[in-house]
Design a protein around this motif. Structure first.
Motif, short mmCIF file in Angstrom:
data_model
loop_
_atom_site.label_atom_id
_atom_site.label_comp_id
_atom_site.label_asym_id
_atom_site.label_seq_id
_atom_site.Cartn_x
_atom_site.Cartn_y
_atom_site.Cartn_z
N ALA A 12 -10.64 -62.39 -25.57
CA ALA A 12 -11.54 -63.01 -24.10
C ALA A 12 -12.07 -63.33 -24.65
O ALA A 12 -12.71 -64.24 -23.58
CB ALA A 12 -11.27 -61.81 -22.95
N GLY A 13 -12.37 -63.12 -25.34
CA GLY A 13 -14.17 -63.53 -26.26
C GLY A 13 -15.27 -63.23 -26.47
O GLY A 13 -16.33 -63.21 -26.80
N TRP A 14 -15.04 -61.64 -25.81
CA TRP A 14 -16.18 -60.38 -26.36
C TRP A 14 -16.61 -60.14 -27.50
O TRP A 14 -15.66 -59.87 -28.32
CB TRP A 14 -15.87 -59.83 -25.05
N SER A 15 -17.79 -59.94 -27.58
CA SER A 15 -17.94 -59.34 -28.76
C SER A 15 -18.28 -57.21 -29.01
O SER A 15 -18.96 -57.23 -27.33
CB SER A 15 -19.45 -59.47 -29.20
N VAL A 16 -17.21 -56.63 -29.32
CA VAL A 16 -16.93 -55.14 -29.10
C VAL A 16 -18.43 -55.25 -29.53
O VAL A 16 -18.76 -54.61 -31.09
CB VAL A 16 -15.83 -55.05 -29.23
N ILE A 17 -19.50 -54.29 -29.06
CA ILE A 17 -20.20 -53.10 -29.38
C ILE A 17 -19.98 -51.83 -29.70
O ILE A 17 -19.66 -51.51 -30.95
CB ILE A 17 -21.46 -52.93 -28.35
N THR A 18 -18.61 -51.11 -28.78
CA THR A 18 -18.48 -50.24 -29.20
C THR A 18 -17.10 -49.78 -28.10
O THR A 18 -17.53 -50.23 -26.93
CB THR A 18 -19.29 -48.64 -28.94
N ALA A 19 -15.56 -49.13 -28.73
CA ALA A 19 -14.31 -48.59 -27.71
C ALA A 19 -15.31 -48.11 -27.07
O ALA A 19 -13.91 -47.53 -25.89
CB ALA A 19 -13.82 -49.17 -28.60
#
Length: 227
Positions: free
Chosen positions: A203-210
């Motif tokens: 979706a275009g997000w940067s994942v910092i932590t799941a």
């Protein structure tokens, strides 16, 4: 079952998590915390408060009766909270009491068309994405991305079947027979950390932590909108 029409009807009573900031939780919050395996006060103080400046502009999805909304408003005395829900939550949140700091939008879909682009500093939901299948979550994450300012964070609680297996289905209040049913027939669709991170990245997000690791049954993802 987790279609938009079903979600509109299922939660028309207004979901309530109790007072998430009180030192002594009421019966509603005790019941909820026993199901998730964690403290809502701790969740709020560790997951939300560090990202709230006094003048922050916050977007919340699915506030229900406003347990988390009222807590957020306490920490943004010069800021603004806009909430998006399939229900008319004004009957529970009473925006007239907040001097223009609270706006309640009634959604017809997952488009987020009612709110401005590049506007919010923080995006929050709890008890929402856990009732959505991966297709709905993909829509929500894709359409909400542009509503945040570049660099802004989003934190969402979601169903994590791997953690649920370890925590215990009965203990977590999720029917065991859901394991034999397709996602469109249950109110706790399949998801886990790997799936959620993949959805968010696409979706275009940067994942910092799941997962922040604040509750035992579910996961809470932290996302950032890049510039």
């Amino acid at each position: 079952m987790p279609t938009i029409d079903w979600l509109k009807q299922e939660f028309d009573y207004g979901y309530d998590s109790g007072d998430v900031l009180s030192l002594a939780p009421n019966d509603t919050r005790i019941q909820e915390e026993n199901l998730v395996g964690g403290s809502y006060r701790e969740v709020f103080l560790k997951a939300v408060v560090p990202h709230l400046k006094p003048d922050a502009k916050v977007l919340e999805l699915g506030p229900g009766k406003g347990s988390w909304s009222r807590a957020i408003l306490n920490y943004i005395p010069e800021g603004e909270l806009q909430v998006v829900d399939f229900q008319d939550v004004k009957q529970w949140l009473h925006p007239e009491n907040y001097g223009g700091r609270l706006t309640c939008h009634i959604a017809k879909d997952n488009s987020f068309s009612a709110v401005e682009d590049d506007y919010f500093d923080f995006f929050w939901s709890f008890g929402v994405l856990c009732h959505n299948n991966v297709e709905n979550i993909a829509q929500i994450l894709k359409n909400s991305l542009s509503k945040l300012k570049p660099g802004a964070l989003a934190i969402h609680q979601y169903a994590d079947w791997n953690k649920l297996d370890d925590y215990g289905w009965e203990k977590g209040g999720i029917p065991l027979n859901f394991q034999q049913k397709p996602d469109d027939q249950i109110w706790w669709p399949r998801n886990n950390r790997a799936t959620m991170a993949s959805i968010a990245q696409k979706a275009g997000w940067s994942v910092i932590t799941a997962d922040l690791g604040l509750v035992e049954r579910d996961s809470m993802i932290v996302l950032r909108r890049l510039g």
